[in-house]
Design a protein around this motif. Sequence first.
Motif: not given
Length: 654
Positions: A389-394, A398-400
Amino acid sequence: MPEPTPCDLLLTNAQILTMDERFSVWTSGSLAIGGNTILAVGTVGPEYEPTETVDCAGRIVMPGLVNAHTHAPMVLLRALADDLRLDVWLMGYMMPVERQFVRPDFVALGTTLACAEMIRSGTTCFADMYYFEEEVARATAAAGLRALCAQTVLKFPAPDAASFEDSLARARAFIRDWKEHRLVVPGVAPHAPYTCTSEMLRACADLARELDVPLQIHLAETAFEVERSRREHGTPVIPWVNTQRLFDARVVAAHCVHLDEGELRTLKDAGAGVAHNPTSNLKLGSGIAPVAKMLELGIAVGIGTDGAASNNDLDMFEETRLAALLAKGVSGDPTALPARQALALATRSGACAIHLGHLTGSLEPGKRADLIVVDLDRAHNVPRFERDQSAVYSQLVYASKATDVVDVMCDGKWLMRDHQLLTIDEDGARAAAQEMARRIDLFLTEREQSVLQKLIAIGGAAERESFEVQVKARVSSLPTVRRALTSDEITVIRAVHYYQYDTYFFFDDPAQGRLRYREDEFLDDQDNVVNARAQLTLTGPSREAAFGSVLLFRSRFFAPATHSPRFYREYFKPAREREVEKDRHRWLVAFRGVQFYVHVDHLVNPHAGTYFVEVKSRTWSRRDAQDKAAIIMELLNLLGARANETIEEGYVEL
Ligand SMILES: [Zn+2]
């Protein structure tokens, strides 16, 4: 079944990051809004009957970002002067340009442009500190953003106030006028401990407490500031402002780079919020704030861009990423400030840091509808993983990019839909900003051509000419002169002894004259230093006239030197410089009805075995100078210096 509750808007099918305390995430969630308030978040069913429904399939809905420290109108000074030390940048460029250009229209335009940039990059709330703060407030409200707007208080004359009393009165009136506004929370902003007196810090804290508003301030930004605080007050910055009762107010402290754990605990105990400004601190070489330690102690930390003149943008996506990366880089620990926590600093924690946590920073029922819709489906942001679930924060941290923000809502109103700004004439603001840049360019170009103009810009003093006649000669010893001064014809009015350190700055264009930074250390009978002073003098390129060996000089500017020689070196960029150090005895004497200064110098650096005597007097006309020249030569003879040993251009080749 009960009647459904009407609501204005229902966002559906969104991946909702609430950023609440529990970091609740809804993969296919809905969010109901009534007026300016969030009514429900999560699996909102038929209990709400919306006027409008927006399908957010494939998109993230999250709280709008909170920029915890900025000076919005400074977007108009973006890239004006970069790669300079903080004092040269601030005192040499920002403040002089601000004194010249910052008027209500400048502030309104700058804020409008800043709001356009902030909305585009997903910021819905910011903490501002500037001049004419009512214009910041007005433009912000017109753009539809939420802000803590704090009126600056300074010990120097500011663009909107001639004195500290004026700026404090201004802050009071501003707070009174904006106290109950829907979007703007007013506040007071003593700029920094080194630009305010203790009286001012206390008065600002009292005002903030009396009117129950936050107080914003820059604290412990540079090591130099801490050093100076130790020198002047005997303590570092935080204990100093604490004894001035600053923390009686609800404080937002920007920077907090150079402080120890004890000072951090003081901030924590005082309930102060900290605005971490990683780009600005890096760009000005100030250092890196101990964010991990702050979080460990439970301090409310937010992320700020600082003004666009020291960043140079208001992009909170970039700032959040940098905060996360820096915390890891500086500690050597990749687990420091993980993406989810970094995003919390940019949202909920940031809102708490600026004392607006009850209004914004997370998507929770009862809070204002301040939110953004982000598209994570672009090439730089695919694929997406569901396992963790924390992938969205990454992804977000880090990418957006700021440009992934599609829609922005603040206080229940759309400010941007599908990348189109709805409340701001962006083209108009851009064109007006360009015209302002043209005028500032012109002003600085003119100023940079003249050492005198640059001096006036930082000295806050006007040009002041003075003329003096002087002669210099060798003498055999100090006692010779001392003995001569006991002559019946000479009356000694005053005598002092000091060490004089001169730094001469020379410029390629000799017409600019030469600038002397002079530091005097006054000595008592036992040669102990009892007092010191520093002065700046700009002298003309050459003597104005000569009467035999007596020369007439013009000094064009004279002021106390409030900065270090290093500051002047970096600000004036001289072509070359020269240091001279001497042991000087100085007498003010009356001779033939005229007052003269008599100096006897022993050169320490560059070393010279002999003593030099200098006799000089103020003058105001060529005729007067000529009369005095004759008396000077008489006095010189009396002092035991022979006229044929006079030295034309000073003691040393300069
Ligand atoms: Zn700042």
